[in-house]
Design a protein around this motif. Structure first.
Motif, PDB file in Angstrom:
ATOM      1  N   ASP A   8      44.922   2.909   7.826  1.00 39.91           N
ATOM      2  CA  ASP A   8      44.396   4.546   6.771  1.00 39.91           C
ATOM      3  C   ASP A   8      45.732   5.478   6.963  1.00 39.91           C
ATOM      4  OD1 ASP A   8      42.241   4.031   6.206  1.00 39.91           O
ATOM      5  OD2 ASP A   8      41.405   4.460   7.458  1.00 39.91           O
ATOM      6  N   ASN A   9      46.485   5.497   5.593  1.00 48.01           N
ATOM      7  CA  ASN A   9      47.478   6.184   5.915  1.00 48.01           C
ATOM      8  C   ASN A   9      49.105   5.910   6.975  1.00 48.01           C
ATOM      9  OD1 ASN A   9      48.108   9.124   4.603  1.00 48.01           O
ATOM     10  ND2 ASN A   9      46.987   9.940   6.122  1.00 48.01           N
ATOM     11  N   LYS A  10      49.062   4.634   6.797  1.00 46.93           N
ATOM     12  CA  LYS A  10      50.643   3.668   7.189  1.00 46.93           C
ATOM     13  C   LYS A  10      50.314   4.279   9.418  1.00 46.93           C
ATOM     14  CE  LYS A  10      52.584   3.449   3.453  1.00 46.93           C
ATOM     15  NZ  LYS A  10      52.260   1.852   2.808  1.00 46.93           N
ATOM     16  N   ASN A  11      48.724   4.088   9.281  1.00 45.96           N
ATOM     17  CA  ASN A  11      48.514   4.263  11.094  1.00 45.96           C
ATOM     18  C   ASN A  11      47.082   2.609  10.880  1.00 45.96           C
ATOM     19  OD1 ASN A  11      49.847   5.971  12.732  1.00 45.96           O
ATOM     20  ND2 ASN A  11      49.030   7.459  10.991  1.00 45.96           N
ATOM     21  N   VAL A  12      46.785   2.706  12.118  1.00 48.04           N
ATOM     22  CA  VAL A  12      45.631   1.968  12.231  1.00 48.04           C
ATOM     23  C   VAL A  12      44.600   2.089  11.884  1.00 48.04           C
ATOM     24  CG1 VAL A  12      44.646  -0.680  13.768  1.00 48.04           C
ATOM     25  CG2 VAL A  12      47.073  -0.067  13.993  1.00 48.04           C
ATOM     26  N   ALA A  13      43.656   1.951  11.529  1.00 45.61           N
ATOM     27  CA  ALA A  13      42.352   1.929  10.886  1.00 45.61           C
ATOM     28  C   ALA A  13      40.906   2.310  12.109  1.00 45.61           C
ATOM     29  CB  ALA A  13      41.686   1.537   9.272  1.00 45.61           C
ATOM     30  N   GLN A  14      40.189   2.850  12.107  1.00 43.08           N
ATOM     31  CA  GLN A  14      39.234   2.463  13.125  1.00 43.08           C
ATOM     32  C   GLN A  14      38.482   1.087  13.060  1.00 43.08           C
ATOM     33  OE1 GLN A  14      39.367   3.301  15.965  1.00 43.08           O
ATOM     34  NE2 GLN A  14      41.912   3.938  15.626  1.00 43.08           N
ATOM     35  N   HIS A  15      38.566   0.992  12.015  1.00 41.96           N
ATOM     36  CA  HIS A  15      37.249  -0.098  11.220  1.00 41.96           C
ATOM     37  C   HIS A  15      38.047  -0.581  10.052  1.00 41.96           C
ATOM     38  CE1 HIS A  15      33.577  -2.176   9.345  1.00 41.96           C
ATOM     39  NE2 HIS A  15      33.803  -1.583  10.995  1.00 41.96           N
ATOM     40  N   PHE A  16      38.708  -2.002  10.355  1.00 41.02           N
ATOM     41  CA  PHE A  16      39.280  -3.197   9.444  1.00 41.02           C
ATOM     42  C   PHE A  16      38.219  -2.425   7.952  1.00 41.02           C
ATOM     43  CE2 PHE A  16      35.316  -6.398   9.659  1.00 41.02           C
ATOM     44  CZ  PHE A  16      35.593  -6.483   8.193  1.00 41.02           C
ATOM     45  N   GLY A  17      37.232  -2.401   7.927  1.00 42.23           N
ATOM     46  CA  GLY A  17      35.970  -2.690   6.505  1.00 42.23           C
ATOM     47  C   GLY A  17      36.621  -1.599   5.688  1.00 42.23           C
ATOM     48  N   HIS A  18      36.639  -0.107   6.420  1.00 43.65           N
ATOM     49  CA  HIS A  18      36.612   1.088   5.387  1.00 43.65           C
ATOM     50  C   HIS A  18      38.003   1.231   5.020  1.00 43.65           C
ATOM     51  CE1 HIS A  18      32.843   1.098   5.492  1.00 43.65           C
ATOM     52  NE2 HIS A  18      32.305   0.934   6.917  1.00 43.65           N
ATOM     53  N   CYS A  19      38.735   0.782   5.596  1.00 41.62           N
ATOM     54  CA  CYS A  19      40.522   0.968   5.330  1.00 41.62           C
ATOM     55  C   CYS A  19      40.853   1.259   4.371  1.00 41.62           C
ATOM     56  CB  CYS A  19      41.210  -0.080   6.411  1.00 41.62           C
ATOM     57  SG  CYS A  19      41.724  -1.508   5.460  1.00 41.62           S
ATOM     58  N   GLU A  20      42.493   2.231   3.486  1.00 45.82           N
ATOM     59  CA  GLU A  20      42.025   1.833   2.753  1.00 45.82           C
ATOM     60  C   GLU A  20      42.816   0.903   1.832  1.00 45.82           C
ATOM     61  OE1 GLU A  20      45.690   5.570   3.272  1.00 45.82           O
ATOM     62  OE2 GLU A  20      44.005   6.388   3.218  1.00 45.82           O
ATOM     63  N   ALA A  21      44.183   0.366   2.840  1.00 44.19           N
ATOM     64  CA  ALA A  21      44.243  -0.682   2.728  1.00 44.19           C
ATOM     65  C   ALA A  21      44.713  -1.958   4.290  1.00 44.19           C
ATOM     66  CB  ALA A  21      45.933  -0.642   1.752  1.00 44.19           C
ATOM     67  N   PHE A  22      45.367  -3.064   3.231  1.00 43.00           N
ATOM     68  CA  PHE A  22      45.652  -3.685   4.513  1.00 43.00           C
ATOM     69  C   PHE A  22      47.275  -4.507   4.383  1.00 43.00           C
ATOM     70  CE2 PHE A  22      41.540  -4.729   3.968  1.00 43.00           C
ATOM     71  CZ  PHE A  22      41.059  -4.912   4.807  1.00 43.00           C
ATOM     72  N   GLU A  23      47.976  -3.297   5.278  1.00 46.41           N
ATOM     73  CA  GLU A  23      49.235  -3.707   5.135  1.00 46.41           C
ATOM     74  C   GLU A  23      49.890  -4.797   5.607  1.00 46.41           C
ATOM     75  OE1 GLU A  23      51.467  -1.924   3.982  1.00 46.41           O
ATOM     76  OE2 GLU A  23      49.937  -0.140   3.688  1.00 46.41           O
ATOM     77  N   CYS A  24      50.035  -6.101   5.137  1.00 51.79           N
ATOM     78  CA  CYS A  24      51.159  -7.371   5.303  1.00 51.79           C
ATOM     79  C   CYS A  24      52.681  -7.622   5.692  1.00 51.79           C
ATOM     80  CB  CYS A  24      49.992  -7.788   4.374  1.00 51.79           C
ATOM     81  SG  CYS A  24      48.436  -7.694   4.261  1.00 51.79           S
ATOM     82  N   PHE A  25      52.417  -7.754   6.746  1.00 59.00           N
ATOM     83  CA  PHE A  25      53.562  -8.073   7.119  1.00 59.00           C
ATOM     84  C   PHE A  25      54.184  -9.404   7.305  1.00 59.00           C
ATOM     85  CE2 PHE A  25      53.092  -4.280   9.160  1.00 59.00           C
ATOM     86  CZ  PHE A  25      53.952  -3.611   8.947  1.00 59.00           C
ATOM     87  N   THR A  26      55.028 -10.619   6.579  1.00 56.47           N
ATOM     88  CA  THR A  26      55.685 -12.147   6.296  1.00 56.47           C
ATOM     89  C   THR A  26      55.928 -11.826   7.809  1.00 56.47           C
ATOM     90  OG1 THR A  26      54.674 -12.228   4.606  1.00 56.47           O
ATOM     91  CG2 THR A  26      55.875 -13.693   5.194  1.00 56.47           C
ATOM     92  N   THR A  27      55.994 -12.985   8.430  1.00 57.50           N
ATOM     93  CA  THR A  27      57.577 -12.934   9.707  1.00 57.50           C
ATOM     94  C   THR A  27      57.909 -14.082   9.679  1.00 57.50           C
ATOM     95  OG1 THR A  27      56.152 -13.774  11.622  1.00 57.50           O
ATOM     96  CG2 THR A  27      55.699 -11.122  10.944  1.00 57.50           C
ATOM     97  N   ASP A  28      58.970 -15.033  10.462  1.00 60.80           N
ATOM     98  CA  ASP A  28      59.246 -16.186  10.307  1.00 60.80           C
ATOM     99  C   ASP A  28      59.429 -16.359  11.761  1.00 60.80           C
ATOM    100  OD1 ASP A  28      61.864 -14.708  11.582  1.00 60.80           O
ATOM    101  OD2 ASP A  28      62.965 -15.096   9.476  1.00 60.80           O
ATOM    102  N   GLY A  29      59.025 -15.910  12.531  1.00 57.84           N
ATOM    103  CA  GLY A  29      59.026 -15.593  14.327  1.00 57.84           C
ATOM    104  C   GLY A  29      60.514 -14.735  14.744  1.00 57.84           C
ATOM    105  N   ASN A  30      60.838 -14.541  13.960  1.00 53.64           N
ATOM    106  CA  ASN A  30      62.449 -13.477  14.355  1.00 53.64           C
ATOM    107  C   ASN A  30      62.479 -12.863  14.237  1.00 53.64           C
ATOM    108  OD1 ASN A  30      62.899 -16.194  15.732  1.00 53.64           O
ATOM    109  ND2 ASN A  30      64.609 -16.502  13.858  1.00 53.64           N
ATOM    110  N   GLY A  31      61.116 -11.629  13.728  1.00 51.78           N
ATOM    111  CA  GLY A  31      61.787 -10.503  12.750  1.00 51.78           C
ATOM    112  C   GLY A  31      60.976 -10.604  11.227  1.00 51.78           C
ATOM    113  N   VAL A  32      60.993  -9.529  11.374  1.00 53.07           N
ATOM    114  CA  VAL A  32      59.434  -9.282   9.552  1.00 53.07           C
ATOM    115  C   VAL A  32      60.862 -10.083   8.448  1.00 53.07           C
ATOM    116  CG1 VAL A  32      58.946  -7.784   7.924  1.00 53.07           C
ATOM    117  CG2 VAL A  32      58.560  -7.546  10.452  1.00 53.07           C
TER     118      VAL A  32
END
Length: 112
Positions: A8-32
């Protein structure tokens, strides 16, 4: 690996089901290596774990979620991290540095 953070607003939402969005990071083990946003299509019991699994998510990070949701994520091969808080980028960094640990605190009732 693909990490989804309930946000929510670029902060972790308190409840996953009611969040605005899921911010998804893809990593290779060394970084995003990539970042995309999946808008929350709505909270429907049992839907989001399958929906995120179909989008290649390996880890879900949230402030909290119910036990049944956590079980569904696990059954769909998605690791659950609960108890996170703060800016999503910092939380993603902590996860990749192995310094973010799940508190294991799951919601007991669904009326929060």
């Amino acid at each position: 690996m693909k990490i989804a953070i309930a946000a929510d607003n670029k902060n972790v939402a308190q409840h996953f089901g009611h969040c605005e969005a899921f911010e998804c990071f893809t990593t290779d083990g060394n970084g995003v290596t990539g970042w995309d946003t999946i808008k929350n299509p709505g909270h429907k019991p049992g839907f989001l774990p399958v929906y995120l699994h179909e989008r290649g998510i390996d880890v879900i990070i949230a402030g909290g979620m119910g036990q049944s949701a956590a079980d569904l994520f696990t059954r769909n091969g998605i690791k659950v991290i609960c108890g996170a808080s703060g800016p999503i980028e910092k939380v993603a960094e902590k996860y990749m540095d192995n310094t973010l640990q799940s508190t294991g605190s799951l919601c007991e009732d669904h009326n929060h």
